[in-house]
Write an enzyme that holds these catalytic residues in place. Structure first.
Site, PDB file in Angstrom:
ATOM      1  N   LEU A  76     103.126  53.960  70.327  1.00  0.00           N
ATOM      2  CA  LEU A  76     102.250  53.169  69.458  1.00  0.00           C
ATOM      3  C   LEU A  76     102.746  51.739  69.288  1.00  0.00           C
ATOM      4  O   LEU A  76     102.042  50.910  68.725  1.00  0.00           O
ATOM      5  CB  LEU A  76     102.141  53.826  68.064  1.00  0.00           C
ATOM      6  N   TYR A 149      94.943  39.863  74.923  1.00  0.00           N
ATOM      7  CA  TYR A 149      95.337  41.154  74.345  1.00  0.00           C
ATOM      8  C   TYR A 149      94.536  42.289  74.978  1.00  0.00           C
ATOM      9  O   TYR A 149      95.092  43.315  75.377  1.00  0.00           O
ATOM     10  CB  TYR A 149      95.114  41.113  72.828  1.00  0.00           C
TER      11      TYR A 149
END
Ligand code: UDP
Length: 331
Positions: A76, A149
């Protein structure tokens, strides 16, 4: 089960840590505390099966050591939040691409399974009615940080998928759509904690653009069990699976509901995107998930409404920073 969670001190990671400790795993969290915090881990800290290591996923040796001997990794750790991504594109690229490659290599060496946390950002400006996992990605220029991103997370997925195909690494990918809930901070731009915090403090609620852009917010408590089931379901290997919320809601309506539910005296201010994020920023007008694959594979059925989410986020804020906000209607 010996589990490693990279980014386990973050908002989603810390909820996952608690969930897996309760399920009987021994959990090691690797986190550089760049956006996560030890405060998020206070429920887990004294658990006998919990270990915390401060370190970066860019540190190959540290990652190898943490992952060796583990059964599975939930990856994560990432540079997230629109403000962070826009202000520090290099950090976002390095952490999200190189860091993931380091984690993949460590899993391969250790023989550990991998769950990669990806994002609905990868769909970019595709405003389709319901975005299924094979929907086209519509991205702007890679020179604009927001798309940098999205490009980086897309590469992450491609890397993970290729490790599965070519090396047989047991990989599953989840694409998270605007996951929200207690502990998420507004510091990096996320709208729900921002608006709820503003409403509780009696400040104007900053709604960007015309506020007609929509999202489907999903509650962290609905998403975490599904992430774990996806990690444990062999049929998800080599796949990316959407996990999103129930209701499509515009940001202006989110702000209005927040004010009403919290009995706030705040007003709404429309803030132009340029002012909020600098020139050249592009937003998604709409982002709606198709959750049917997760429904079929792991019986994912989110149940928490936007109103409940707002109330829970407010309650959690009041319990952590009671001096800074007024209680309004929350009890
Ligand atoms: N947003 C807003 N006010 C805020 C923060 C965000 O109106 O204080 C808007 C933002 O421009 C976007 C939406 O809310 O249109 C969701 O923003 P967030 O950063 O939470 O998620 P994402 O853009 O990644 O979906």
């Amino acid at each position: 089960m010996k589990t490693v969670i990279t980014g386990g001190a973050g908002f989603i990671g810390s909820h996952l840590t608690e969930y897996l400790l309760k399920a009987g795993d021994s959990v090691t969290v690797l986190d550089d505390l760049s956006t996560g915090s030890l405060e998020n881990l206070k429920e887990s800290w004294d658990h006998a099966a919990f270990t915390f290591l401060e370190g970066s996923i860019l540190d190959r040796e540290a990652v190898r050591q943490v992952v060796s001997g583990s059964d599975r990794v939930f990856h994560l750790a990432a540079a997230v939040g629109v403000h962070l991504i826009v202000d520090h594109p290099l950090e976002s690229l390095r952490t999200n691409i190189h860091g993931t490659e380091v984690v993949l290599d460590a899993c391969l060496e250790a023989g550990a399974d991998l769950l990669l946390a990806s994002t609905s950002e990868i769909y970019g400006k595709n405003t389709s009615d319901r975005l299924s996992e094979d929907a086209d990605r519509i991205l702007g220029s890679p020179l604009k940080s927001r798309w940098t991103y999205a490009a980086a997370k897309g590469i992450d997925e491609a890397f993970a998928h290729a490790y599965w195909r070519e090396y047989g690494l047991q990989v599953s990918i989840v694409r998270l759509f605007n996951t929200v809930g207690p502990r998420q901070t507004g510091r990096y731009g996320m709208v729900v904690p921002n608006l709820v915090g503003q409403a509780l403090r009696g400040e104007p609620l900053t709604v960007h653009g015309d506020g007609q852009q929509t999202r489907c917010f999903s509650y962290v408590g609905d998403v975490i069990p599904a992430i774990v089931r996806i990690a444990e379901e062999p049929a998800t290997r080599g796949l990316a699976v959407n996990l999103g919320g129930l209701q499509e809601i515009s940001i202006i309506e989110l702000a209005e509901r927040t004010i009403k539910l919290l009995s706030s005296t705040s007003e709404i201010t429309l803030v132009p995107y340029d002012q909020a994020y600098g020139t050249g920023y592009e937003d998604m007008r709409r982002r709606v998930p198709d959750n049917s694959l997760a429904g079929r594979l792991v019986h994912f059925k989110p149940t928490t409404t936007v109103d409940t989410i707002i109330l829970r986020v407010a309650k959690a804020m009041l319990s952590t920073a009671p001096g800074e906000v007024h209680a309004g209607a929350i009890r």
